[in-house]
Write a protein that holds these residues in place. Structure first.
Motif, mmCIF file in Angstrom:
data_model
loop_
_atom_site.group_PDB
_atom_site.id
_atom_site.type_symbol
_atom_site.label_atom_id
_atom_site.label_comp_id
_atom_site.label_asym_id
_atom_site.label_seq_id
_atom_site.Cartn_x
_atom_site.Cartn_y
_atom_site.Cartn_z
ATOM 1 N N LYS A 1 0.833 -1.207 0.000
ATOM 2 C CA LYS A 1 0.000 0.000 0.000
ATOM 3 C C LYS A 1 0.867 1.257 0.000
ATOM 4 C CE LYS A 1 -3.888 -2.157 2.434
ATOM 5 N NZ LYS A 1 -4.652 -2.184 3.715
ATOM 6 N N ILE A 2 1.961 1.224 0.752
ATOM 7 C CA ILE A 2 2.852 2.386 0.826
ATOM 8 C C ILE A 2 3.437 2.698 -0.542
ATOM 9 C CG2 ILE A 2 5.078 3.185 1.728
ATOM 10 C CD1 ILE A 2 4.373 1.713 4.345
ATOM 11 N N TYR B 1 2.647 5.973 -3.740
ATOM 12 C CA TYR B 1 3.618 6.849 -4.392
ATOM 13 C C TYR B 1 3.742 6.570 -5.885
ATOM 14 C CZ TYR B 1 5.405 8.692 0.027
ATOM 15 O OH TYR B 1 5.534 9.337 1.229
ATOM 16 N N GLY B 2 3.061 5.546 -6.346
ATOM 17 C CA GLY B 2 3.156 5.192 -7.757
ATOM 18 C C GLY B 2 4.514 4.643 -8.144
ATOM 19 N N PHE C 1 10.217 4.869 0.881
ATOM 20 C CA PHE C 1 11.116 4.241 1.838
ATOM 21 C C PHE C 1 11.116 5.015 3.150
ATOM 22 C CE2 PHE C 1 12.544 3.030 -2.362
ATOM 23 C CZ PHE C 1 12.652 1.658 -2.226
ATOM 24 N N HIS C 2 10.998 6.324 3.040
ATOM 25 C CA HIS C 2 10.867 7.156 4.231
ATOM 26 C C HIS C 2 9.570 6.808 4.968
ATOM 27 C CE1 HIS C 2 11.324 10.708 6.743
ATOM 28 N NE2 HIS C 2 10.091 11.044 6.460
ATOM 29 N N SER D 1 14.450 -4.321 1.569
ATOM 30 C CA SER D 1 13.208 -3.555 1.572
ATOM 31 C C SER D 1 12.536 -3.613 0.204
ATOM 32 C CB SER D 1 13.477 -2.107 1.977
ATOM 33 O OG SER D 1 14.553 -1.568 1.245
ATOM 34 N N ALA D 2 13.319 -3.748 -0.854
ATOM 35 C CA ALA D 2 12.773 -3.830 -2.209
ATOM 36 C C ALA D 2 13.922 -4.107 -3.159
ATOM 37 C CB ALA D 2 12.057 -2.531 -2.593
#
Length: 673
Positions: free
Chosen positions: A323-324, A328-329, A388-389, A459-460
């Motif tokens: 969702k995060i 942000y697309g 990421f923030h 994280s990605a």
């Protein structure tokens, strides 16, 4: 009809696993050397292009992953082989194991390169095992030297987390996961599959996905409201899909797999790195002293990393992570170097050092980041690192909530000009960790980041991209290769170290120019200084360029300090542990000897241990001899003084009587007389 293996293990397999879990793992000197030698060979076949050619020939669904620096200078071959590596070189046999023979030729290629360095012909001897548990048990028992090269990094073996219990080499490639559904189910993509699963869950109807490997079982179980029906083969999985209305999908090997027309095949969002696993060498070192005299930030870092992973994997499992990024697309790769069974990432039971200071003293989690990637929170523009923030804010909120903290945890950023400065801030205790936007495969002060720091679950990840001018009409990696082959003087541009390595792996032998930022790279591209550039991640391409997505995946992560290791191999001189620089060591970083009161550890002889009673006894003997010698010298000196006095005294006395007595008397009593 379901395969039914989701309910439990067979009796034979259960006995095997029980015996395995109850037995200590076999460990040999040289296990670390064997891993280092394998990585050294792997990086060299990656550099010379032979690995890329092999993967391109085998299947189009493989993607390269850059979790290691593509520079052989970071991966030297071990000198003076011992233990496992020495045995491989002496016997000329590298023993490996597999359940499915996938890309065994990768091992052949790497081991051949390794043998060339040592001047030895080495044969890869592969043993087939019926189940993955049997293979991991064989690795622990020392029956095989390492696994084959196609084991998912993020998986588990029993209850053991693979990349913690064993050592993974550089990832061989990335594996995409595909599933198939019956056309009659009207499911053609993962979004529709998840919607159908949720709908049936609400109605109380059980739903299954049939899988053929343990990796698929573990990974796909994170889909919402789904049971896994674990089968032994692809055919069994498809048969379960055919025979049961409750099975909505079955896993298939790849997008190249040919299926009957009654099936619809589609790609899941998950992509998993695979690697060779070797044993983790047991570090048979003795602790030197307690760590009570250390600064708080030199301990408790592992527990901080563990709680960060617990938060991250929980956010992935609940869907908040996606969702995060969707808000942000920003499209990222679902890079699964950790599987999201978040119950396997428990909150640590001990809060010490850094973690204790953050939670109970400072109430602030401080992250180091690079100023170029600062977060424009008050700007309407979406910063590239925005998600990421936001993700780190979600991690901090999760920790506050799960630990029921009375005082909410705050998030603070320290910004630096370079990644080296940011990483240095973590080393020196100014920051608790880096942001989660650092390339896993990077280096720090000439050393691999993953060697110096503790990296957490990624994280990605991003596919490395290449920009070309639309007027040049170069729209694919292969087209760019052809242009470079026809015009060898053409150059490529790279905006980061990760971009440079991506270009090096894809376009062997091409001259690459480094640029400080995207603006410099775009200027060079539009002025024909370079024919293509590889930009920073998540940068939106301008309208006049064509963006080529390469098959190179670059994972990103947060880096934490490693807890202090009391050894001479921790790149830090620890005077409080008796470590001193050797006379020949000008750099005074990684070689040490021991002061008085300390002795070399055994058997590894790597560090200094404070003397125990047995060593104190030896020291006492030495000191006794020294003190005895000193005492003897003193006794002889005293005897000499006495002898001299005995000879000299009569002469002095006679002189005193004849010449000094009268004057002495007059001096003493003269005022009376």
């Amino acid at each position: 009809m379901l395969c039914g293996r989701v309910q439990g293990l067979s009796a034979r397999r259960a006995l095997l696993v029980a015996a395995w879990l109850a037995t200590a793992a076999f460990a040999s000197d040289g296990d670390n050397q064997l891993l280092q030698a394998f990585n050294a060979g792997f990086i060299r076949v990656l550099e010379d292009g032979s690995l890329i050619a092999l993967l391109q020939n085998e299947s189009a669904y493989y993607s390269m992953v850059q979790d290691c620096v593509m520079d052989s200078s970071y991966y030297p071959y071990p000198e003076n082989p011992v233990g496992s590596l020495k045995h491989v070189l002496e016997t000329g046999v590298f023993r490996t194991g597999y359940t499915l023979l996938i890309s065994g030729s990768i091992s052949d290629l790497v081991i051949q390169k390794m043998g060339e360095h040592y001047g030895v012909s080495i044969t890869v001897n592969g043993t087939h095992y019926d189940t993955s548990d049997e293979l991991w048990a064989a690795l622990d028992a020392g029956t095989v030297d390492c696994t084959g090269p196609a084991w998912t990094v993020g998986g588990f073996a029993g209850t053991k987390r693979r990349n913690v219990e064993w050592q993974a080499t550089c990832a061989s490639y990335c594996l995409k996961f595909y599933v198939a559904s019956l056309r009659s189910h009207n499911i053609t993509n993962v979004t529709q599959l998840q919607a159908k699963l949720s709908e049936r869950w609400m109605l109380g109807i059980p739903s299954y996905i049939a899988t053929a490997t343990s990796a698929e079982t573990q990974l796909l179980s994170q889909l919402l409201h789904v049971y896994i029906d674990q089968c032994l083969t692809r055919d069994e999985a498809l048969a379960a899909l055919d025979d049961s209305d409750n099975v909505l999908a079955a896993t298939v090997a790849s997008r190249d797999t040919v299926l009957d027309a009654k099936y619809v095949k589609y790609e899941t969002p998950y992509i998993s790195p695979v690697a060779t696993f070797c044993r983790r060498e047991v570090d048979d070192q003795y602790k030197v002293e307690t760590t009570s005299n250390l600064p708080y930030w030199k301990t408790g870092n592992e527990h901080l990393a563990q709680i960060y992973e617990a938060a991250l994997m929980s956010l992935k499992a609940t869907g908040d992570f996606n969702k995060i990024f969707s808000s942000y697309g920003v499209k990222v790769v679902e890079y699964c170097d950790c599987y999201t069974s978040y119950t396997n990432y428990p909150i640590p039971s001990v809060f010490d050092g850094t973690l204790d200071y953050i939670l109970n003293v400072n109430h602030t989690f401080t992250l180091a980041d690079v100023r170029a990637d600062s977060y424009l929170l008050n700007s309407s523009a979406v910063p590239p690192s925005g998600p990421f923030h936001t993700l780190n804010f979600a991690v901090v909120d999760w920790i506050t909530r799960e630990l029921s903290l009375t005082r909410p945890l705050k998030l603070q950023y320290l910004l630096f000009n370079t990644s080296e400065e940011a990483l240095e801030a973590v080393i020196t205790g100014k920051a608790d960790a880096t942001s989660n936007y650092f390339w896993t495969g990077g280096a720090f002060n000439g050393t691999l980041r993953t060697t110096t720091f503790r990296s957490v679950c990624s994280s990605a990840a991003f596919y490395a991209t290449v920009w070309t001018l639309r007027v040049d009409y170069i729209i694919s990696v292969e087209a760019l290769r052809n242009v470079l082959a026809a015009n060898p003087d053409l150059k490529l541009g790279a905006v980061s170290l990760s971009a440079r390595f991506a270009l090096q792996s894809l376009f062997k032998g091409t001259h690459i120019v480094d640029y400080a930022n995207n603006y410099e790279a775009q200027y060079a591209l539009t002025h024909n200084y370079v024919v293509a550039v590889s930009p920073e991640w998540t940068k939106t391409p301008p309208s006049y360029v064509y963006e080529i997505t390469t098959p190179v995946i670059q994972p990103i992560t947060a880096f934490f300090r490693k807890d202090m290791v009391d050894s001479c191999s921790d790149n830090e001189l620890d005077a409080q542990y008796g470590e001193e620089c050797l006379p020949t060591d000008d750099t005074c970083t990684d070689q040490c000897t021991c002061r008085d009161g300390f002795h070399k550890q055994s058997p590894l002889q790597q560090s200094c241990e404070k003397n125990t009673h047995s060593h104190d006894y030896t020291l006492a003997i030495v000191l006794g001899v020294v003190l005895g010698t000193v005492a003897l010298v003193l006794v002889l000196l005293v005897l000499g003084v006495i002898l001299v006095a005995a000879v000299a005294f009569p002469l002095v006395r006679k002189k005193y009587r004849t010449e000094g007595a009268t004057s002495f008397r007059n001096h003493l009593f003269g005022h009376r007389w």
